[in-house]
Scaffold this active site. Structure first.
Site, PDB file in Angstrom:
ATOM      1  N   TRP A 149       0.843  -1.210   0.000  1.00  5.34           N
ATOM      2  CA  TRP A 149       0.000   0.000   0.000  1.00  5.34           C
ATOM      3  C   TRP A 149       0.874   1.254   0.000  1.00  5.34           C
ATOM      4  O   TRP A 149       0.589   2.216  -0.697  1.00  5.34           O
ATOM      5  CB  TRP A 149      -0.936   0.004   1.229  1.00  5.34           C
ATOM      6  CG  TRP A 149      -2.154  -0.848   1.049  1.00  5.34           C
ATOM      7  CD1 TRP A 149      -2.246  -1.994   0.317  1.00  5.34           C
ATOM      8  CD2 TRP A 149      -3.460  -0.611   1.592  1.00  5.34           C
ATOM      9  NE1 TRP A 149      -3.521  -2.491   0.385  1.00  5.34           N
ATOM     10  CE2 TRP A 149      -4.282  -1.677   1.165  1.00  5.34           C
ATOM     11  CE3 TRP A 149      -4.014   0.357   2.418  1.00  5.34           C
ATOM     12  CZ2 TRP A 149      -5.642  -1.778   1.520  1.00  5.34           C
ATOM     13  CZ3 TRP A 149      -5.359   0.260   2.783  1.00  5.34           C
ATOM     14  CH2 TRP A 149      -6.163  -0.788   2.335  1.00  5.34           C
ATOM     15  N   ASP A 202       3.750  -0.332  11.242  1.00  2.00           N
ATOM     16  CA  ASP A 202       3.423  -1.770  11.341  1.00  2.00           C
ATOM     17  C   ASP A 202       4.267  -2.393  12.445  1.00  2.00           C
ATOM     18  O   ASP A 202       5.344  -1.894  12.775  1.00  2.00           O
ATOM     19  CB  ASP A 202       3.691  -2.497  10.022  1.00  2.00           C
ATOM     20  CG  ASP A 202       2.895  -3.792   9.904  1.00  2.00           C
ATOM     21  OD1 ASP A 202       2.007  -3.860   9.049  1.00  2.00           O
ATOM     22  OD2 ASP A 202       3.148  -4.742  10.696  1.00  2.00           O
ATOM     23  N   ASP A 231      -4.874  -1.042   6.736  1.00  3.96           N
ATOM     24  CA  ASP A 231      -5.019  -2.415   6.231  1.00  3.96           C
ATOM     25  C   ASP A 231      -4.633  -3.381   7.357  1.00  3.96           C
ATOM     26  O   ASP A 231      -4.311  -4.537   7.113  1.00  3.96           O
ATOM     27  CB  ASP A 231      -4.094  -2.599   5.011  1.00  3.96           C
ATOM     28  CG  ASP A 231      -4.446  -3.835   4.193  1.00  3.96           C
ATOM     29  OD1 ASP A 231      -5.600  -4.292   4.273  1.00  3.96           O
ATOM     30  OD2 ASP A 231      -3.570  -4.341   3.465  1.00  3.96           O
ATOM     31  N   LYS A 254      -9.739  -1.382   6.417  1.00  2.00           N
ATOM     32  CA  LYS A 254     -10.041  -2.786   6.116  1.00  2.00           C
ATOM     33  C   LYS A 254     -10.904  -3.351   7.250  1.00  2.00           C
ATOM     34  O   LYS A 254     -10.561  -3.185   8.434  1.00  2.00           O
ATOM     35  CB  LYS A 254      -8.743  -3.598   6.009  1.00  2.00           C
ATOM     36  CG  LYS A 254      -8.995  -5.004   5.454  1.00  2.00           C
ATOM     37  CD  LYS A 254      -8.364  -6.080   6.252  1.00  2.00           C
ATOM     38  CE  LYS A 254      -6.944  -6.399   5.914  1.00  2.00           C
ATOM     39  NZ  LYS A 254      -6.730  -6.988   4.605  1.00  2.00           N
TER      40      LYS A 254
END
Ligand code: SAM
Length: 286
Positions: free
Chosen positions: A137, A154, A195, A235
């Protein structure tokens, strides 16, 4: 002396390493042996993959796109017929092939690309990408908005990408929003994408609740950091409570829609919520 030398010369014989090598210092010989063993292990696993045979437990395995299959994928692959179906699908999937050809870190890059196209998201200067690893992404965002500053977050490391601040942090940790806030200072963001997905346990309801909890956490952060008129993509998956999340977002954005891009497997419950035009305060408060 004899006991430490014996296994070494035996291994040299088995692996066909010239005897001259055994005159090298022991350290470098063990180094050479280590590499040979890695090669054999790699070769063996490639053969298994091509034959689509189930992998034995605790083996390091390889796929054809990114090299090493992750722990989560490995547990998915191990042994069952559904895992073999998953592998076959990966091998014949056009998006996996396109991701490899176009240099994307993951096929999921096309999901974001298709959503941004469908909803005409054409401008963004400051972007936050949550759940960014391995980097698909972020790569799409960087290619679309080359001058934008992207902050990618992340728990896992990701592909290095220019103009990107990469933070290896758990977003559920209470300190993480403060750390991102320190980087932002007083600047507000134009686009927030999440996401993030937990490691699925296989119990549908539990997985659904965990995924929605991550999306809600991302939204809570967005409430404090989004610019007026900004957009957000989350998401989620189908499982019962997605409409409540959509209703919540409708209080803060001008337009909220579900999106199921073509690159998202039709038979998966995965879904995205696209929220356009951040209003900046709860309509109920007006
Ligand atoms: C589907 S992958 C994201 C793929 C990525 N968007 C891409 O295109 O390469 C989901 C990611 O969410 C991350 N994640 C899950 N829980 C997280 C958390 N609490 N904090 C940060 N990242 C998280 C996982 O580490 C995983 O890399």
């Amino acid at each position: 002396m004899l006991t430490s030398y014996f296994p070494l010369s035996l291994s040299c014989g088995i692996l066909g390493i010239p005897k001259k090598l055994s005159t090298l210092p022991q350290k470098s010989l063990y180094f050479t042996l280590g590499h040979s063993l890695h090669f054999f292990r790699f070769f063996f696993n490639q053969k298994r993959l091509l034959a689509l045979k189930p992998f034995p437990k605790n083996k390091r395995i390889y796929n054809d796109q990114r090299g090493v299959v992750t722990q989560a994928q490995a547990s998915h692959i191990r042994g069952s017929s559904s895992s073999i179906r998953w592998l076959k699908r990966q091998q014949s999937d056009p998006y996996t092939r396109m991701a490899r050809e176009q240099g994307f870190a993951a096929r999921s890059a096309f999901k974001l690309d298709q959503i941004l196209n469908s909803y005409h998201v054409t401008r963004a200067q400051l972007i936050i990408d949550l759940g960014a690893s391995p980097g698909g992404w972020t790569q799409v965002l960087h290619r679309r908005f080359p001058c934008a500053h992207i902050i990618s977050v992340d728990k896992a490391p990701m592909t290095p990408i220019p103009n990107t601040t990469q933070l290896i942090l758990d977003f559920t940790n209470t300190n993480t929003p403060r750390i991102i806030g320190n980087i932002l200072r007083d600047r507000k963001i134009d686009l927030l994408v999440s996401d993030m997905a937990p490691s699925f346990c296989g119990h549908k309801q539990t997985d659904h609740i965990r995924l929605l909890a991550l999306a809600e956490l991302a939204f809570e952060f967005g409430k404090l950091t989004l610019k007026h008129g900004a957009n957000a993509i989350f998401k989620i998956n189908r499982g019962g409570t997605e409409s409540q999340f959509k209703l919540l977002l409708q209080q803060y954005f001008e337009r909220v829609c579900y999106a199921k891009p073509d690159a998202s497997y039709k038979d998966s419950s995965e879904l995205f919520v696209v929220a356009l035009g951040f209003i900046g305060r709860n309509r109920d408060d007006e």
